[in-house]
Design an enzyme around this catalytic site. Sequence first.
Site, short mmCIF file in Angstrom:
data_model
loop_
_atom_site.label_atom_id
_atom_site.label_comp_id
_atom_site.label_asym_id
_atom_site.label_seq_id
_atom_site.Cartn_x
_atom_site.Cartn_y
_atom_site.Cartn_z
CB SER A 1 -0.86 0.07 1.26
OG SER A 1 -1.50 -1.13 1.48
CG HIS B 1 -2.70 -2.51 -3.33
ND1 HIS B 1 -1.68 -3.42 -3.19
CD2 HIS B 1 -2.92 -2.01 -2.10
CE1 HIS B 1 -1.32 -3.46 -1.93
NE2 HIS B 1 -2.05 -2.62 -1.24
CG HIS C 1 -4.58 -7.39 0.57
ND1 HIS C 1 -4.67 -6.55 -0.51
CD2 HIS C 1 -3.51 -6.99 1.30
CE1 HIS C 1 -3.67 -5.66 -0.46
NE2 HIS C 1 -2.96 -5.90 0.63
CE1 TYR D 1 -8.25 -5.46 1.78
CE2 TYR D 1 -6.34 -6.16 3.07
CZ TYR D 1 -6.93 -5.31 2.13
OH TYR D 1 -6.19 -4.33 1.55
CD GLU D 2 -7.82 -6.94 -2.54
OE1 GLU D 2 -8.14 -6.37 -3.59
OE2 GLU D 2 -6.66 -7.36 -2.34
CB ALA E 1 1.41 -0.14 4.70
CG MET F 1 -4.63 -6.20 7.19
SD MET F 1 -5.97 -5.15 6.61
CE MET F 1 -6.07 -3.94 7.95
CB SER F 2 -0.31 -8.27 2.79
OG SER F 2 0.76 -7.47 3.25
CG ASN G 1 -1.01 2.26 11.64
OD1 ASN G 1 -0.65 1.79 10.55
ND2 ASN G 1 -1.62 1.54 12.55
CG HIS H 1 -7.80 7.96 2.34
ND1 HIS H 1 -7.55 7.91 1.00
CD2 HIS H 1 -9.08 7.59 2.51
CE1 HIS H 1 -8.64 7.55 0.35
NE2 HIS H 1 -9.60 7.34 1.25
N1 HPA Z 1 -2.98 -3.15 11.21
C1 HPA Z 1 -3.11 -3.96 10.16
N2 HPA Z 1 -2.69 -3.64 8.93
C2 HPA Z 1 -2.09 -2.45 8.76
C3 HPA Z 1 -1.93 -1.56 9.83
C4 HPA Z 1 -2.41 -1.94 11.12
O1 HPA Z 1 -2.31 -1.19 12.12
N3 HPA Z 1 -1.30 -0.46 9.32
C5 HPA Z 1 -1.09 -0.70 8.00
N4 HPA Z 1 -1.56 -1.91 7.66
#
Ligand code: HPA
Length: 273
Positions: free
Chosen positions: A31, A62, A84, A86-87, A114, A212-213, A236, A249
């Site tokens: 991402s 993506h 992913h 989740y998709e 990410a 998540m990947s 984050n 975002h």
């Molecule tokens: N959790 C899961 N997936 C992520 C996060 C997160 O805090 N940040 C970026 N991808």
Amino acid sequence: MLQLLTQLEAAAAYVKQQWAVTPRVGIILGSGLGGLAEEIDVQATVDYANLPHFPRTSALGHRGRLVCGSLEGVPLMAFQGRFHLYEGHSPQQSTLPVRLLRALGAETLLVTNAAGGVNPAFAVGDIMLIDDQINLLFANPLVGVNDDNLGPQFPDMSAPYDAELGEVAASIARRNDFVLHRGVYMAMLGPTYETRAEYRMVRRLGGDAVGMSTVPEVIAARHGDMRVLGLSTITNVGSPDAPSETSGHDVIAAAETASEKLTKIVRGVVAAL
Ligand code: HPA
């Protein structure tokens, strides 16, 4: 997985028609990290929509495009966009890019993502070299009848990430005077970000970053005996006692700010291959 081989042959034949070069390396761009492909001396691009058996990618940040060319004189392919779970993609579908790379002859996989940092030493914009991984997806791309042409039924996972490539990455960070953390990446299904209790759990279970990947791709790569380098951009921080909100975002914007460091590492590692 037997059907997978037939699908791969069709996808590989299509790529070869557009770009008749054997890639040495494959890069999966996470991402907000697709900009790294701009460093490549591009010789061909292929939209996933045109690649036989490739699903569409619907994830924010993506692009859904394969870029073929060279970086530091090394022939490679970069996937701008991944699949992913989740998709709604199956674990097998999510690893098609890795299988395709292997089928075309690439021996090394560079994965980027990410991730949320749960190690208190991590700050937004930092990069973590993935040292090891924990699969909390409760899914595995190797489930099913094993195809011995792709790899062994029970692949070793004692050291999924290549130590030598990791050392090259660390030396590039030292030379360029930026911090490169090292840690464990834990994969959760998503698409929700974690609750405070879940971030705490990730930390207690041994994770330094959560995303998540990546984990299915690395499993498929090790199944095919590829060397793997993994890099997480900390977009984050998931700190249970000082909670902050996270949005897709924000994650993409934070990933983009770290792309210069990431680019330096990827360039240097590719040049050292
Ligand atoms: N959790 C899961 N997936 C992520 C996060 C997160 O805090 N940040 C970026 N991808």
